[in-house]
Design a protein around this motif. Structure first.
Motif, PDB file in Angstrom:
ATOM      1  N   ASP A 432       0.827  -1.192   0.000  1.00 20.89           N
ATOM      2  CA  ASP A 432       0.000   0.000   0.000  1.00 20.89           C
ATOM      3  C   ASP A 432       0.866   1.248   0.000  1.00 20.89           C
ATOM      4  N   ASP A 433       0.311   2.297  -0.608  1.00 17.30           N
ATOM      5  CA  ASP A 433       0.964   3.603  -0.602  1.00 17.30           C
ATOM      6  C   ASP A 433       0.583   4.296   0.693  1.00 17.30           C
ATOM      7  N   ASP A 434       1.479   4.230   1.671  1.00 12.75           N
ATOM      8  CA  ASP A 434       1.160   4.744   2.992  1.00 12.75           C
ATOM      9  C   ASP A 434       1.296   6.260   3.040  1.00 12.75           C
ATOM     10  N   SER A 435       2.287   6.795   2.385  1.00  8.34           N
ATOM     11  CA  SER A 435       2.486   8.241   2.389  1.00  8.34           C
ATOM     12  C   SER A 435       3.254   8.608   1.138  1.00  8.34           C
ATOM     13  N   SER A 436       3.162   9.865   0.767  1.00  7.37           N
ATOM     14  CA  SER A 436       3.861  10.349  -0.423  1.00  7.37           C
ATOM     15  C   SER A 436       4.240  11.803  -0.230  1.00  7.37           C
ATOM     16  N   VAL A 437       5.286  12.217  -0.936  1.00  5.99           N
ATOM     17  CA  VAL A 437       5.773  13.589  -0.894  1.00  5.99           C
ATOM     18  C   VAL A 437       5.913  14.064  -2.329  1.00  5.99           C
ATOM     19  N   THR A 438       5.389  15.235  -2.609  1.00 11.32           N
ATOM     20  CA  THR A 438       5.432  15.785  -3.963  1.00 11.32           C
ATOM     21  C   THR A 438       6.698  16.622  -4.143  1.00 11.32           C
ATOM     22  N   VAL A 439       7.293  16.460  -5.299  1.00 11.46           N
ATOM     23  CA  VAL A 439       8.521  17.171  -5.635  1.00 11.46           C
ATOM     24  C   VAL A 439       8.278  17.959  -6.910  1.00 11.46           C
ATOM     25  N   ASP A 440       8.682  19.222  -6.927  1.00  8.72           N
ATOM     26  CA  ASP A 440       8.572  20.051  -8.134  1.00  8.72           C
ATOM     27  C   ASP A 440       9.724  19.699  -9.059  1.00  8.72           C
ATOM     28  N   GLY A 441       9.432  18.955 -10.061  1.00  5.92           N
ATOM     29  CA  GLY A 441      10.445  18.519 -11.012  1.00  5.92           C
ATOM     30  C   GLY A 441      10.304  17.050 -11.305  1.00  5.92           C
ATOM     31  N   VAL A 442      10.955  16.630 -12.366  1.00  6.08           N
ATOM     32  CA  VAL A 442      10.899  15.230 -12.799  1.00  6.08           C
ATOM     33  C   VAL A 442      12.128  14.511 -12.261  1.00  6.08           C
TER      34      VAL A 442
END
Length: 1177
Positions: A432-442
């Motif tokens: 399962d995807d428990d947590s995620s962090v978004t990043v500006d950029g590829v």
């Protein structure tokens, strides 16, 4: 077919699209294809013709697609190996003339349309068409000038797909067989060249006409691997419409799905290897091959691909492999397949797994010591079902196994340039995807550091970010800018253009691959080298200097490798470096830096056996075992012997010992450690100390087992102790041990048999001599009579004979002196013959006749050698006074001669004659004072003594004798005339010195001016003068501007082989004062220097004669001499700055030798030392 029109969209200046019709084709257009350089366009019409046009759509040429001719590359058959000449077995010769008809036809689902593909450089293109005669497809190759080159051979089931490999070597197409689908390859001449089978069932899929499909295949070592599988649905929005490779960016794939959904993939090569650095890591490397993962365990076996140690079988094609980042579980691996399932394989617990198959290490009758992994669990990745996730088959990428049940994955936003880092936790059957962090950029790559629990992220724009994870999943920290100063934790990166970065600093631009192992950084370069750097004390500057082309290291950090080699992995706690060649085969090298580092670690841990085996196998000098840390080695020699536990290996260690310290010459340590700083040279020699220490240890452990090694320790000493060795061999009588015969046979391998025979003879033990002689190649007829003769002699004379035979003459005369007086004449002859006088005098008492006879012989020998004074002393000591007197007379030792004369009781007349003789010899030696003393005291001739003193300019001593004997008349008759004559001579000498000095000085200034003019001409013309002027410095002060310099250089090379007398003559000739000679300035400097020094020496003499002139009132002559001498000194003092200029003095102070010296500067320095500025007192 309907009429086809060519329409062109053009962008106008008002930013609108203009549609323009540039032409039409009445029969229609089947295919249209642009050349790679966009200069030509090719059309296939409905009338089965090919039309080539320019980029402006101007027709160039038209050809029929179907050609009866094969092409310009048609094969020529000369008749060799024809079917008619081959053997056909039971079918008979008629089989050679039977024509076998093979029915070929196009595939049922073929659309019969032509297909066109261009080679990467645009010089050739291939066309696949259905032949109207046979109904089957053929591939024809045309060149850019529209000339047919070749036609493919008949291939049953050939499909319409066609693509030319960008490198230009192969043309790919498809072939349908009864139960499989193949990708086949044609050469440019039309012949088939290999194939591979697609993993599809019959009628499951049709291959479209593209070079690479949704499945990405690569080739290595002549094996095709399925690397990636992108499953798309056959209907709906994820249905594949079109895909193509980017024409500019390598490995970029563009995919267009139904509904105008666009996907872009950038692919990069990576090596999946375990990252542990301890001995538990097996150096695993995984290779994806369809639904198989090929794993090679390099710690135990090195097998070339496509072979492997074992295979992991998966139900679906594999897209990614990741090894555990945990240091102690680095052998565990997880696999992501095309169905988004993660299969976890773990090592450690022995179990049988049907999905694990042994590869090259298996076989019937062989015991496999390898523990293969077993399938622990399979997890299904769960994610939100959105429209974007449904279209993209790769939901997650860059998956990293960071903890036991935690994975990191990256996903990308379809609508914005953003990425998301997902924390995937493992549930019983899914992730399962428990947590995620978004990043500006590829995010394009990431690297995990398990020690700091951080991940380095690289964005497409080049930025580096750092992501932290904690012990628990809720301790995720915010992303921060990623930068480091020290090399303890930094980011190493390699671009696709071979630029190597450390953090944000580019340190090299010619790196093809790299790997980090322990404290080492290993890199391969375009210059076909592998360099190894120690990161412990390295800096950016040292790495940049070591990798730059202008600073190539020559030490252990550099080694040559095969062209195109790339690093695969480094085996932990070992010395193996695995390289892969461009073709795909593997090569194992042992980099010297890794080898020495590992050996040093073993030696520090007292693991002598491992270090010895590695050094023996890789030919590392065994002296390093001692030289690495002499104190520790000598304190643990017993541990060394017990670990090696092999007589042959210990003997090998002895044979390689030498006095050289290999840590200072062959294997210098990379950094200065405490061991090297505390190193102290032992009092004794290194080899002797090691031999003695090891011998004592072996004798205490088991002297019988290590018998041969003990003997070797005696032989390998600086002075071999062969007598002791032979005695020990003679005493070998212990059962269950090495016999004397075996020991002697071994000794003959270490020592020359003749030398061993001589040393055995020197022990005076005939049994030992016979034992050695029997093992030698000597003829018994030669040594047996000699030995029998020796046995009959008296003991001392026997030993004398043996020592004389062995040329041990000092021992020989010692034994002969004990044989009695009757052998003294033989002893004296031997002493005279071998010049053993000093040794012989020690053997007899000083009051014996033998001592006197030897002394007389010794004195006569010294006389013959023209050593008269030592000969006189020897004669005087033994009482031979007459011989002593003659020797002292010859040497001029008048005091010793008169002493001996007194002992001989000579008469007054004899003593007077002796005094006159001595005075004559002293005058010849210019010792006028001593001669006058002898004449006055022993010959009683004071008048002659006064004359000798006047001749020697000893004015005051002459006046003393005149007044002592009350003869003032001698002053008028002899003293005053001598003083005036001396004054005239000094005046003439000073005039001559002044004239010569002025002439040389003037000529020197002229020569220097001419040389400056010649050098200026050379600089203006930029043409070197002379045959060897390129060897000389332009700023040299001794370079001649004439061609005579080159001529002289050649003659000087011949002179070097002559005698010393001729060399001195040539040196004088070289420094000739002749005008125009090549080194005239040096000769003038030497001449001026001699004049100044000789004038300086006249000060005392002039002072003494001035006193006499003043005493006898010769004031005018005194003032004249004093003024002339002062003028001469002042002239020289004024001229010194002009002769010895500041440039000359600076050059004379420079070192003679050095890295910046030239041949001419070295020669000039030596000459300037000779012509240095004189110092005036």
């Amino acid at each position: 077919m309907e009429v086809a029109a060519l329409l062109v969209f053009r962008t106008c200046w008002i930013r609108s699209l203009c549609l323009e019709c540039v032409g039409s084709v009445a029969s229609g257009i089947s295919v249209m294809s642009w050349s790679p350089d966009q200069e030509l366009v090719l059309l296939a019409t409905g009338q089965q013709t090919l039309i080539m046009m320019t980029k402006d759509f101007e027709p160039i040429m038209e050809q029929q697609i179907h050609q009866d001719d094969f092409g310009e590359s048609k094969f020529i058959t000369v008749g060799w190996g024809r079917k008619e000449t081959q053997f056909h077995g039971s079918e008979g010769r008629q089989a050679a003339f039977q024509v076998q008809m093979v029915r070929l036809s196009a595939l049922p689902w073929d659309d019969h349309r032509p297909q066109v593909t261009w080679r990467g450089d645009g010089q050739f293109f291939a066309v696949s068409v259905v032949c109207p005669e046979t109904g089957a497809r053929k591939v024809r190759v045309w060149n850019r000038e529209f000339a047919l080159q070749s036609t493919s051979e008949p291939v049953a089931g050939l499909g319409p797909a066609l693509a030319w490999k960008p490198s230009g070597s192969l043309i790919a197409s498809t072939q349908e067989k009864p139960n499989q689908q193949d990708i086949v390859f044609f050469e440019k001449n039309g012949l088939l060249h290999g194939h591979f089978t697609l993993p599809f069932l019959k009628d499951e899929v049709k291959v479209s006409a593209v070079w690479s499909s949704v499945q990405l295949w690569t080739v290595g070592n002549y094996h095709w691997y399925l690397k990636q599988s992108l499953p798309f649905s056959t209907c709906g929005k994820s249905k594949l419409v079109c895909l193509m490779w980017d024409l500019v960016t390598p490995y970029r794939l563009h995919i267009l799905c139904q509904g105008w959904h666009y996907l872009c993939y950038d692919w990069h090569w990576t090596t999946d290897r375990s990252s542990g650095d301890n001995s538990s890591d097996m150096a695993n490397v995984a290779v994806i091959d369809g639904n198989k993962v090929l794993v090679t365990v390099f710690q135990q076996s090195v097998v070339p691909p496509p072979m492997c140690t074992y295979r992991l079988l998966l139900p679906h094609p594999v897209n990614q492999v990741m090894f555990s980042a945990h240091p102690k579980k680095s052998n565990d691996l997880a696999i992501l397949d095309a169905s988004n399932q993660i299969s976890v394989y773990k090592c450690g617990i022995p179990s049988v797994d049907l999905t694990v198959k042994l590869g090259a290490v298996g076989g019937n009758g062989f015991k496999v010591s390898l523990r293969t992994p077993h399938l622990e669990k399979r997890y299904k990745l769960q994610f939100e079902n959105g429209e974007d996730q449904e279209i993209n088959p790769l939901k997650f990428s860059l998956i990293t196994w960071i903890q036991e049940d935690v994975f990191l994955a990256v996903s990308y936003s379809p609508s914005s340039p953003q990425s998301a880092i997902h924390h995937l936790t493992v549930a019983p059957s899914e992730a399962d995807d428990d947590s995620s962090v978004t990043v500006d950029g590829v995010i394009i790559s990431l690297c995990c550091n398990s020690k700091t629990k951080s991940v380095a992220l690289q964005l497409a724009g080049g930025q580096i970010l750092k992501y932290f994870w904690g012990e628990y999943q809720n301790l995720v920290r915010t992303i921060c800018n990623f930068s480091f100063v020290s090399l303890q934790e930094c980011v190493l990166g390699l671009s696709d253009r071979c630029r190597f970065f450390i953090n944000d600093t580019e340190v090299a631009s010619n790196i093809t691959s790299f790997a980090v192992y322990d404290e080492f950084l290993l890199l391969t370069t375009h210059s076909h080298t592998c360099q190894c750097f120690c990161l412990r004390d390295a800096s950016f500057n040292t790495l940049h200097a070591g990798l730059s082309s202008s600073h190539v290291s020559k030490g252990e950090s550099l080694r040559k490798v095969e062209r195109g080699s790339r690093i695969v992995t480094v085996v932990p706690q070992d010395t193996k470096l695995i390289l892969q060649m461009p073709r795909g085969n593997l090569e194992v090298v042992h980099h010297r830096a890794l080898v020495l580092a590992q050996i040093r670690k073993w030696l520090d841990k007292l693991m002598f056996k491992e270090a010895f085996e590695c050094m023996r196998k890789l030919r590392i000098n065994l002296n390093l075992i001692h030289d690495h840390n002499p104190k520790v080695f000598l304190e643990n020699v017993e541990t060394f012997i017990r670990q090696i536990d092999s007589v042959n290996h210990i003997n090998l260690f002895f044979t390689e010992l030498k006095e050289e310290d290999v840590t200072k010459t062959m294997y210098p340590p990379p950094v200065t450690s405490a061991v090297q700083l505390s190193r102290e040279d032992p009092d004794g020699k290194k080899v002797d100390l090691i031999c003695d220490t090891l011998r004592v240890a072996m004798e205490s452990i088991n002297p019988h087992k290590y018998c041969l090694s003990i003997l070797t320790s005696h032989v390998k000493k600086t002075t071999p102790e062969l007598e002791i060795v032979l005695q020990k061999v003679h005493e070998l009588q212990v059962p269950d041990a090495v016999s004397a015969e075996e020991a002697l046979k071994y000794l003959l391998l270490l020592v020359d048999v003749n030398e061993l025979y001589d040393h055995s003879l020197g022990t005076y033990d005939f049994d030992l001599v016979l034992m050695v002689a029997e093992k030698s190649q000597k003829d018994p007829k030669e040594y047996l009579p000699f030995l029998n003769t020796l046995k009959k002699m008296e003991t001392n004379y026997q030993r004398f004979t043996i020592d004389k035979y062995l040329k041990r003459y000092e021992k020989a005369i010692g034994h002969l002196s004990k044989c009695g007086p009757e052998y003294f004449s033989e002893c004296l002859n031997l002493v005279k013959d071998k010049n053993l006088y000093k040794e012989a005098l020690k053997l007899y008492p000083s009051d014996s006749q033998q001592y006197k006879d030897i002394s007389i012989a010794y004195g006569e020998h010294l006389t013959q050698e023209h050593l008269y004074e030592p000969a006189g002393l020897v004669f005087a000591r033994c009482g031979a006074h007459e011989k002593a007197l003659n020797a002292f007379l010859a040497s001029g030792s008048w005091q010793q001669a008169l002493c001996v004369a007194a002992q001989l009781n000579l008469t007054k007349d004899q003593l007077a004659d002796l005094g006159r003789t001595l005075a004559g010899k002293l005058v010849e030696q210019r010792k006028h004072g001593d001669a006058a003393t002898v004449l006055e005291q022993y010959a009683k001739d004071y008048e002659e003594a006064v004359l000798l003193l006047l001749e020697g300019a000893a004015w005051e001593e002459a006046l003393r004798l005149v007044y002592k004997y009350n003869r003032p008349d001698i002053i008028e008759t002899n003293v005053k005339p001598s003083i005036l004559e001396a004054q005239k001579n000094y005046m003439a000498l000073l005039d001559s010195q002044t004239a010569t000095f002025s002439r040389h000085k003037k000529r020197l200034l002229v020569v220097r001016e001419l040389k400056e003019q010649a050098q200026q001409v050379n600089l203006d013309d930029e043409v070197p003068q002379g045959q060897e002027s390129d060897l000389f410095s332009e700023t040299s002060s001794v370079l001649s501007g004439s061609d005579m310099s080159g001529k002289y250089s050649h003659s000087n090379s011949r002179i070097s082989a002559r005698s010393s007398k001729n060399r001195r003559k040539a040196e004088r000739k070289k420094h000739s004062l002749k005008e125009g000679s090549p080194l005239e300035d040096l000769a003038l400097l030497e001449a001026l220097n001699e004049i100044v020094q000789s004038t300086e020496k006249l000060k005392d003499e002039v002072h003494n004669i001035l006193k006499m002139l003043f005493l006898f009132e010769f004031d005018e002559q005194g003032r004249e001499l004093q003024k002339a001498f002062e003028d001469t000194l002042q002239l020289m003092e004024r001229s010194l700055p002009e002769i010895w200029t500041l440039t000359h003095q600076q050059n004379s102070a420079t070192p003679v030798l050095g890295p910046n010296s030239t041949a001419n500067s070295i020669m000039a320095s030596y000459q300037q030392q000779k012509t240095s500025v004189p110092v005036h007192g």
